[in-house]
Design a protein around this motif. Structure first.
Motif, PDB file in Angstrom:
ATOM      1  N   TYR A  62      39.361  47.285  43.522  1.00 55.42           N
ATOM      2  CA  TYR A  62      40.234  47.372  42.352  1.00 55.42           C
ATOM      3  C   TYR A  62      40.047  46.178  41.437  1.00 55.42           C
ATOM      4  CZ  TYR A  62      43.012  51.367  44.010  1.00 55.42           C
ATOM      5  OH  TYR A  62      43.427  52.614  44.407  1.00 55.42           O
ATOM      6  N   VAL A  63      39.732  44.989  42.012  1.00 51.74           N
ATOM      7  CA  VAL A  63      39.556  43.785  41.209  1.00 51.74           C
ATOM      8  C   VAL A  63      38.316  43.025  41.670  1.00 51.74           C
ATOM      9  CG1 VAL A  63      42.046  43.534  40.846  1.00 51.74           C
ATOM     10  CG2 VAL A  63      40.952  42.310  42.717  1.00 51.74           C
ATOM     11  N   THR A  64      37.767  42.207  40.758  1.00 48.83           N
ATOM     12  CA  THR A  64      36.639  41.333  41.095  1.00 48.83           C
ATOM     13  C   THR A  64      37.086  39.881  41.237  1.00 48.83           C
ATOM     14  OG1 THR A  64      36.137  41.167  38.729  1.00 48.83           O
ATOM     15  CG2 THR A  64      34.908  42.804  40.018  1.00 48.83           C
ATOM     16  N   HIS A  65      38.167  39.508  40.554  1.00 41.36           N
ATOM     17  CA  HIS A  65      38.754  38.180  40.681  1.00 41.36           C
ATOM     18  C   HIS A  65      40.173  38.235  40.100  1.00 41.36           C
ATOM     19  CE1 HIS A  65      36.038  38.482  37.199  1.00 41.36           C
ATOM     20  NE2 HIS A  65      36.963  37.839  36.534  1.00 41.36           N
ATOM     21  N   PHE A  66      40.905  37.123  40.230  1.00 40.74           N
ATOM     22  CA  PHE A  66      42.322  37.110  39.850  1.00 40.74           C
ATOM     23  C   PHE A  66      42.628  36.024  38.835  1.00 40.74           C
ATOM     24  CE2 PHE A  66      42.463  39.102  44.044  1.00 40.74           C
ATOM     25  CZ  PHE A  66      43.327  40.166  43.822  1.00 40.74           C
ATOM     26  N   VAL A  67      43.658  36.297  38.035  1.00 40.31           N
ATOM     27  CA  VAL A  67      44.287  35.291  37.195  1.00 40.31           C
ATOM     28  C   VAL A  67      45.736  35.177  37.657  1.00 40.31           C
ATOM     29  CG1 VAL A  67      45.109  34.718  34.882  1.00 40.31           C
ATOM     30  CG2 VAL A  67      42.817  35.675  35.188  1.00 40.31           C
ATOM     31  N   ASP A  68      46.141  33.959  38.018  1.00 41.08           N
ATOM     32  CA  ASP A  68      47.505  33.712  38.484  1.00 41.08           C
ATOM     33  C   ASP A  68      48.272  33.021  37.368  1.00 41.08           C
ATOM     34  OD1 ASP A  68      49.862  32.976  39.716  1.00 41.08           O
ATOM     35  OD2 ASP A  68      48.907  32.347  41.587  1.00 41.08           O
ATOM     36  N   ILE A  69      49.223  33.762  36.757  1.00 38.35           N
ATOM     37  CA  ILE A  69      50.030  33.217  35.665  1.00 38.35           C
ATOM     38  C   ILE A  69      51.246  32.513  36.242  1.00 38.35           C
ATOM     39  CG2 ILE A  69      51.439  33.801  33.665  1.00 38.35           C
ATOM     40  CD1 ILE A  69      49.602  36.015  33.003  1.00 38.35           C
ATOM     41  N   GLY A  70      51.518  31.307  35.752  1.00 37.04           N
ATOM     42  CA  GLY A  70      52.592  30.511  36.339  1.00 37.04           C
ATOM     43  C   GLY A  70      52.162  29.992  37.694  1.00 37.04           C
ATOM     44  N   ASP A  71      50.955  29.489  37.749  1.00 34.90           N
ATOM     45  CA  ASP A  71      50.296  29.115  39.009  1.00 34.90           C
ATOM     46  C   ASP A  71      51.021  27.996  39.745  1.00 34.90           C
ATOM     47  OD1 ASP A  71      48.126  29.298  40.878  1.00 34.90           O
ATOM     48  OD2 ASP A  71      47.269  27.507  39.986  1.00 34.90           O
ATOM     49  N   GLY A  72      51.722  27.129  39.002  1.00 37.06           N
ATOM     50  CA  GLY A  72      52.465  26.043  39.638  1.00 37.06           C
ATOM     51  C   GLY A  72      51.558  25.134  40.448  1.00 37.06           C
ATOM     52  N   LEU A 154      35.730  30.422  34.914  1.00 37.61           N
ATOM     53  CA  LEU A 154      35.604  31.031  36.233  1.00 37.61           C
ATOM     54  C   LEU A 154      34.330  31.832  36.433  1.00 37.61           C
ATOM     55  CD1 LEU A 154      37.440  31.161  38.777  1.00 37.61           C
ATOM     56  CD2 LEU A 154      38.222  33.383  37.970  1.00 37.61           C
ATOM     57  N   SER A 155      34.108  32.835  35.605  1.00 40.92           N
ATOM     58  CA  SER A 155      33.055  33.804  35.907  1.00 40.92           C
ATOM     59  C   SER A 155      32.499  34.416  34.638  1.00 40.92           C
ATOM     60  CB  SER A 155      33.639  34.906  36.809  1.00 40.92           C
ATOM     61  OG  SER A 155      32.724  35.966  36.966  1.00 40.92           O
ATOM     62  N   SER A 156      31.251  34.894  34.734  1.00 36.76           N
ATOM     63  CA  SER A 156      30.655  35.629  33.611  1.00 36.76           C
ATOM     64  C   SER A 156      31.085  37.090  33.617  1.00 36.76           C
ATOM     65  CB  SER A 156      29.124  35.544  33.687  1.00 36.76           C
ATOM     66  OG  SER A 156      28.666  36.096  34.917  1.00 36.76           O
ATOM     67  N   ASP A 157      31.739  37.497  34.699  1.00 34.46           N
ATOM     68  CA  ASP A 157      32.204  38.876  34.838  1.00 34.46           C
ATOM     69  C   ASP A 157      33.690  38.934  34.508  1.00 34.46           C
ATOM     70  OD1 ASP A 157      32.759  41.473  35.455  1.00 34.46           O
ATOM     71  OD2 ASP A 157      32.522  41.250  37.625  1.00 34.46           O
ATOM     72  N   THR A 158      34.049  39.575  33.408  1.00 29.71           N
ATOM     73  CA  THR A 158      35.456  39.656  33.006  1.00 29.71           C
ATOM     74  C   THR A 158      36.036  41.043  33.232  1.00 29.71           C
ATOM     75  OG1 THR A 158      34.834  40.194  30.721  1.00 29.71           O
ATOM     76  CG2 THR A 158      35.166  37.861  31.263  1.00 29.71           C
ATOM     77  N   SER A 159      35.324  41.883  33.971  1.00 31.54           N
ATOM     78  CA  SER A 159      35.838  43.223  34.264  1.00 31.54           C
ATOM     79  C   SER A 159      36.719  43.178  35.507  1.00 31.54           C
ATOM     80  CB  SER A 159      34.678  44.194  34.499  1.00 31.54           C
ATOM     81  OG  SER A 159      33.951  43.817  35.649  1.00 31.54           O
ATOM     82  N   LYS A 160      37.658  44.094  35.579  1.00 31.26           N
ATOM     83  CA  LYS A 160      38.525  44.273  36.749  1.00 31.26           C
ATOM     84  C   LYS A 160      39.216  42.981  37.184  1.00 31.26           C
ATOM     85  CE  LYS A 160      36.076  48.266  38.632  1.00 31.26           C
ATOM     86  NZ  LYS A 160      35.471  48.874  39.835  1.00 31.26           N
ATOM     87  N   VAL A 161      39.969  42.418  36.262  1.00 34.52           N
ATOM     88  CA  VAL A 161      40.740  41.209  36.547  1.00 34.52           C
ATOM     89  C   VAL A 161      42.098  41.613  37.109  1.00 34.52           C
ATOM     90  CG1 VAL A 161      41.828  39.157  35.551  1.00 34.52           C
ATOM     91  CG2 VAL A 161      39.580  39.910  34.736  1.00 34.52           C
ATOM     92  N   GLY A 162      42.487  40.975  38.205  1.00 36.66           N
ATOM     93  CA  GLY A 162      43.810  41.193  38.763  1.00 36.66           C
ATOM     94  C   GLY A 162      44.765  40.124  38.267  1.00 36.66           C
TER      95      GLY A 162
END
Length: 373
Positions: A62-72, A154-162
């Motif tokens: 479903y995802v290739t990598h993640f973005v954590d908003i409010g990572d703290g 992070l990555s050159s791949d911006t598809s399927k971000v969680g």
């Protein structure tokens, strides 16, 4: 009609069975980890569950990598990288928290092998550690260019971000949902919100910047909760019932003090939390009033307490009755967000009880998926 949140949301295991029934992932377990000094038992419980969901989303494609908003401080992100070798971009608006996350992650990396008993399954090459988890300071809005942030850090791949969010405060929880809907390359959302009292509600004079309600259904009704109701949504009925105790005496002290402050024209005075257990109302009031220049005698404070002392049982009954409304108000806020996802074509969206409500009162999360590519 009032209802318990458990009657309107999915159980975590039911969701897992539905979405990930063909996956036998076991690598997300932290049973062999000892994180004393790096996170509390509450945080470890929350991180364990969200780590499991994140790994399943990653392993099932479903995802290739993640973005954590409010990572703290990076509790979740650092473990996704170190324990599961998944790329994560942690974003926080506070530079201090970002630097704290960098420091904490560096320390955790150095001690990682000591936390894991079965080291053969968890060790990774040193040159990969620094590329898996990056932290940036950025104030997130719906207009933030997440594709550029991912490409730059992070990555050159911006598809399927969680898109992840563990206890996103106030408007950030609702904003995360808008971000997920707006960004076509974000394929999964997992968000647990908190601090509902900081939500900006619909104001007829400022229609462009509100975060409750989100759904067309409630917006068309010009529905409002008000700050008192939103404050109540953050109360933990489960904890009160679990402890089988009356409200702490300081709740009653605080109510009397509010009457006292109103008498002296301090209507909006912010007391904050008084952690020490005060033995009397006078001691409580003295501690709370340190921020003011009020010159109040102990006799006046004692007289104020004696005036209302006989109302304590009525206060307790009112407090408990009020707390029984908390699940209904929280349900309304979260169901509004779920409806908003559905109204915007996100049919694979679920309201899920993720955590033990006694250990982690803000235990309900929104999980949503888009099919990309």
């Amino acid at each position: 009609m009032l209802c318990n949140m458990q009657t309107v949301c999915s159980n975590k295991q039911i969701l897992f069975n539905h979405l990930f029934k063909n996956n036998n992932n076991t690598r997300s377990s932290f049973k062999n980890c000892r994180f004393n000094g790096f996170m509390s038992s509450k945080k470890a419980h929350e991180v364990t569950v969200l780590n499991e969901i994140s790994c399943l989303l990653y392993d099932t494609g479903y995802v290739t990598h993640f973005v954590d908003i409010g990572d703290g401080k990076g509790y979740l992100s650092s473990l996704l990288a170190l324990n599961n070798q998944i790329q994560v971009l942690g974003i926080d608006s506070s530079h201090t928290k970002t630097q704290s996350s960098v420091h904490r992650t560096n320390l955790l990396e150095r001690k990682w092998n000591g936390f894991i008993k079965d080291q053969t399954k968890r060790k990774m090459p040193e040159n990969k550690k620094k590329t898996l988890y990056k932290q940036v300071t950025h104030f997130v809005t719906e207009n933030t260019d997440f594709e550029k942030l991912v490409l730059d850090n992070l990555s050159s791949d911006t598809s399927k971000v969680g898109l992840l969010g563990l206890h996103t405060c106030g408007n950030l929880g609702a904003s995360s949902i808008k971000i997920f809907i707006k960004n076509p390359k974000m394929s999964a959302l997992c968000n647990v919100s908190c601090c509902y009292h900081f939500l900006t509600e619909n104001d007829e004079n400022n229609l462009e910047e509100y975060y409750f309600p989100l759904s067309k259904f409630l917006s068309e009704k010009n529905f409002k909760l008000g700050r008192n109701a939103r404050m109540l949504a953050a109360q933990s009925l489960e904890r009160i019932l679990h402890k089988s105790e009356e409200p702490n005496t300081t709740n009653f002290y605080r109510a009397i003090l509010q009457v006292f402050l109103k008498k002296h024209n301090f209507r909006h005075f912010n007391i904050g939390r008084i952690k020490s257990k005060c033995c009397s109302f006078e001691e409580y009031a003295r501690t709370a009033l340190k921020k003011t220049n009020l010159n109040i005698s102990d006799n006046e404070l004692r007289s104020m307490y004696e005036l209302y002392e006989g109302d304590q049982n009525a206060f307790i009954a009112f407090y408990l009755l009020r707390c029984y409304l908390a699940p209904a108000i929280e349900s309304l806020i979260l169901l509004d967000r779920l409806m908003y996802l559905n109204e915007n074509g996100i049919k694979e969206s679920y309201l899920v009880q993720l955590f033990d409500p006694i250990m982690s009162p803000r235990c309900y999360g929104l999980v949503a998926l888009k099919k990309i590519g």
